[in-house]
Scaffold this active site. Structure first.
Site, PDB file in Angstrom:
ATOM      1  CD  GLU A  64      52.862 -33.047  80.119  1.00  0.00           C
ATOM      2  OE1 GLU A  64      53.254 -34.135  80.544  1.00  0.00           O
ATOM      3  OE2 GLU A  64      53.148 -31.969  80.664  1.00  0.00           O
ATOM      4  N   GLY A 124      45.936 -28.482  78.434  1.00  0.00           N
ATOM      5  CA  GLY A 124      44.687 -28.464  79.179  1.00  0.00           C
ATOM      6  C   GLY A 124      43.810 -27.283  78.779  1.00  0.00           C
ATOM      7  CB  CYS A 179      31.762 -16.480 105.011  1.00  0.00           C
ATOM      8  SG  CYS A 179      29.977 -16.619 105.079  1.00  0.00           S
TER       9      CYS A 179
HETATM   10  N1  LLP Z   1      51.591 -30.369  82.116  1.00  0.00           N
HETATM   11  C1  LLP Z   1      51.907 -30.202  83.406  1.00  0.00           C
HETATM   12  C2  LLP Z   1      53.008 -30.948  83.992  1.00  0.00           C
HETATM   13  C3  LLP Z   1      51.166 -29.278  84.175  1.00  0.00           C
HETATM   14  O1  LLP Z   1      51.486 -29.100  85.453  1.00  0.00           O
HETATM   15  C4  LLP Z   1      50.094 -28.555  83.591  1.00  0.00           C
HETATM   16  C5  LLP Z   1      49.322 -27.605  84.358  1.00  0.00           C
HETATM   17  C6  LLP Z   1      49.795 -28.796  82.233  1.00  0.00           C
HETATM   18  C7  LLP Z   1      50.585 -29.699  81.529  1.00  0.00           C
HETATM   19  C8  LLP Z   1      48.663 -28.131  81.527  1.00  0.00           C
HETATM   20  O2  LLP Z   1      48.784 -26.770  81.425  1.00  0.00           O
HETATM   21  P1  LLP Z   1      47.751 -25.936  80.528  1.00  0.00           P
HETATM   22  O3  LLP Z   1      47.916 -26.376  79.102  1.00  0.00           O
HETATM   23  O4  LLP Z   1      46.379 -26.246  81.003  1.00  0.00           O
HETATM   24  O5  LLP Z   1      48.131 -24.546  80.759  1.00  0.00           O
HETATM   25  N2  LLP Z   1      44.886 -23.764  88.020  1.00  0.00           N
HETATM   26  C9  LLP Z   1      45.660 -22.878  87.161  1.00  0.00           C
HETATM   27  C10 LLP Z   1      46.502 -23.626  86.189  1.00  0.00           C
HETATM   28  C11 LLP Z   1      47.458 -24.583  86.839  1.00  0.00           C
HETATM   29  C12 LLP Z   1      48.141 -25.440  85.841  1.00  0.00           C
HETATM   30  C13 LLP Z   1      48.835 -26.568  86.485  1.00  0.00           C
HETATM   31  N3  LLP Z   1      49.553 -27.381  85.579  1.00  0.00           N
HETATM   32  C14 LLP Z   1      44.701 -21.909  86.481  1.00  0.00           C
HETATM   33  O6  LLP Z   1      43.521 -21.955  86.743  1.00  0.00           O
HETATM   34  O7  LLP Z   1      45.137 -21.059  85.727  1.00  0.00           O
END
Ligand code: LLP
Length: 448
Positions: free
Chosen positions: A301, A303, A373
């Site tokens: 998974e 992102g 703000c």
């Molecule tokens: N799988 C699950 C179950 C997750 O909760 C997440 C991210 C991913 C995959 C993907 O993770 P990645 O490959 O994108 O690192 N808002 C935060 C990141 C929060 C991630 C939440 N879960 C930031 O801006 O760094």
């Protein structure tokens, strides 16, 4: 609010070269310096800002798809690479990724509906999420998912109940999300795999879950899942998590199950500040061989590693002022557009759109602050930049993931527009919100 953000650490004295961790097949960066200034997919960001306004999210399609392809190369079939929709859920981006062959990782009914809208099928989609509502579970059971990730005993009870009444002949493919109690050694707000975190099933809950699934005629144990955190800057925690997952696969097999899949989650890091992060192949080397040895098919998974460096936030400097011994740039984008610096102290490269990466000097320290703000509304503090004046454009790099997706309308700021550039042609993929968008859901209450 204290100003203890990591963003205060000294900026490295180097240009914002779009650093990469490309591995064997280099990909062209989405943003490059040209004689017309910094450009996205070959189009100067100044031209994009002139045409679409600011704040503006700009994405380079070739980089986005190149990033997905790089992950898919590092994790070849039978692995399924699911793009984590939460990183950036724009429909146009999802459609391009679906076309490129990506599966999807969703965490809500809304994200599932986005995927169904663009892909027409959820056959390569996994549904995670620690707090799915009964309605979302119903949607999930009917969607024909690759796997429904179950995270608590109560959720499993509901799924088994729904599966009993499901119309489909196929049994609902359940993955148990386990809490592997592995320390991903990342920011505490994005670590998920420690025992004290809210995510996943405790190992002690697994025997009862195995038993319940064995008795179910409507659902089956298709796989096991763990996600240890995000921006995980070492491959080792993945190896540890996979080791735990394999112990659990053995437990499941002993209990009479034949799980086919192991979902190792996401969290591959991006080189925000230029410090090296592991190549995708290093993560793959930690994850794939033990799964192959057990004849298990991997799911990933991903992102950030797909979306982050494909996008940047372009913002205009509204004012430049000096006080308290600081040089302060007030930009038209703020924490409502890109929350990461305020929320995590995250560090993003920032550079004036008209300044080449190597000058002109001398650099001086600027605070880059938004219009909101809140005293945490800073993109950077004491950041070394070449000369910047009011009216200039700044590019905030590596903002394609968790940028627009975490944007809000706080202070009644309409959300930014998004533009996707492919082969030199920009396409508006989300129009700028208007005042009407801000008040639409409230108007009924005041009549007229
Ligand atoms: N799988 C699950 C179950 C997750 O909760 C997440 C991210 C991913 C995959 C993907 O993770 P990645 O490959 O994108 O690192 N808002 C935060 C990141 C929060 C991630 C939440 N879960 C930031 O801006 O760094």
């Amino acid at each position: 609010m204290t100003r203890s953000r990591a963003a205060t650490r000294a900026a490295p004295d180097r240009p914002p070269a779009t650093a990469g961790r490309d591995g064997p097949a280099p990909r062209a960066p989405a943003f490059a310096w040209t004689p017309q200034g910094w450009a996205c997919g070959g189009v100067p960001v100044a031209e994009l800002a002139g045409r679409f306004g600011t704040p503006l999210y700009c994405y380079g399609l070739e980089r986005l798809i190149g990033n997905y392809a790089a992950v898919a190369r590092a994790f070849p079939a039978p692995a399924v690479v699911c793009y984590s929709v939460k990183a950036n859920p724009n429909l146009a981006l999802l459609a391009e990724l679906a076309w490129a062959g990506a599966g999807f990782d969703v965490v809500s009914g809304g994200e599932l509906r986005r995927v169904l809208r663009v892909a027409g099928t959820a056959a390569r989609t996994v549904f995670a999420g620690v707090g799915k509502t009964p309605e979302e579970l119903r949607q999930a059971v009917d969607a024909g998912l690759l796997m429904l990730n179950v995270e608590s005993p109560g959720e499993l009870d509901q799924v088994l109940e729904l599966a009993r009444g499901a119309t489909s002949a196929a049994r609902v493919p359940v993955a148990l999300r386990v809490n592997p109690d592995v320390d991903a050694r990342t920011h505490r707000h994005v670590t998920t795999g420690r025992r004290e975190n809210k995510f996943g099933l405790d190992r002690a809950a697994l025997p009862a879950a195995f038993e319940a699934l064995l008795r179910s005629a409507g659902a089956r144990l298709a796989g096991l899942h763990a996600h240890i955190g995000s921006q995980v800057e070492s491959a080792r925690p993945f190896a540890e998590a996979v080791e735990r997952l394999l112990e659990i696969v053995q437990d499941a097999r002993r209990a009479g199950h034949a799980p086919e899949w192991v979902n190792a989650g996401g969290g591959f890091a991006v080189a925000y500040d230029g410090r090296p992060v592991p190549a995708l192949e290093e993560y793959a080397a930690a994850i794939l061989p033990p799964l192959r040895a057990e004849n298990l098919k991997p799911v990933l998974e991903v992102g950030r590693a797909i979306a982050a460096d494909a996008g940047a936030l372009v913002t205009r400097v509204l004012y430049r002022k000096e006080h308290g011994g600081r040089r302060i740039l007030i930009t038209d984008a703020g924490m409502t557009d890109l929350l990461r610096p305020a929320l995590y102290g995250a560090w993003h490269r920032i550079w004036p759109a008209h300044q080449p990466p190597d000058g002109p000097g001398p650099l001086a320290a600027y605070d880059v602050a938004g219009p909101i703000c809140e005293s945490s509304d800073y993109f950077a503090e004491e950041r070394e930049l070449p000369p910047v004046a009011a009216g200039d454009l700044l590019v905030v790099f590596d903002a394609g993931a968790y940028g627009m997706s975490m944007a809000s309308q706080y202070n009644s700021h309409p959300r930014a527009a998004e533009v996707l550039v492919s082969e030199g042609t920009p396409r508006l993929i989300r129009r700028r919100e208007t005042f009407e968008d801000l008040v639409r859901a409230e108007e009924d209450a005041i009549g007229g």
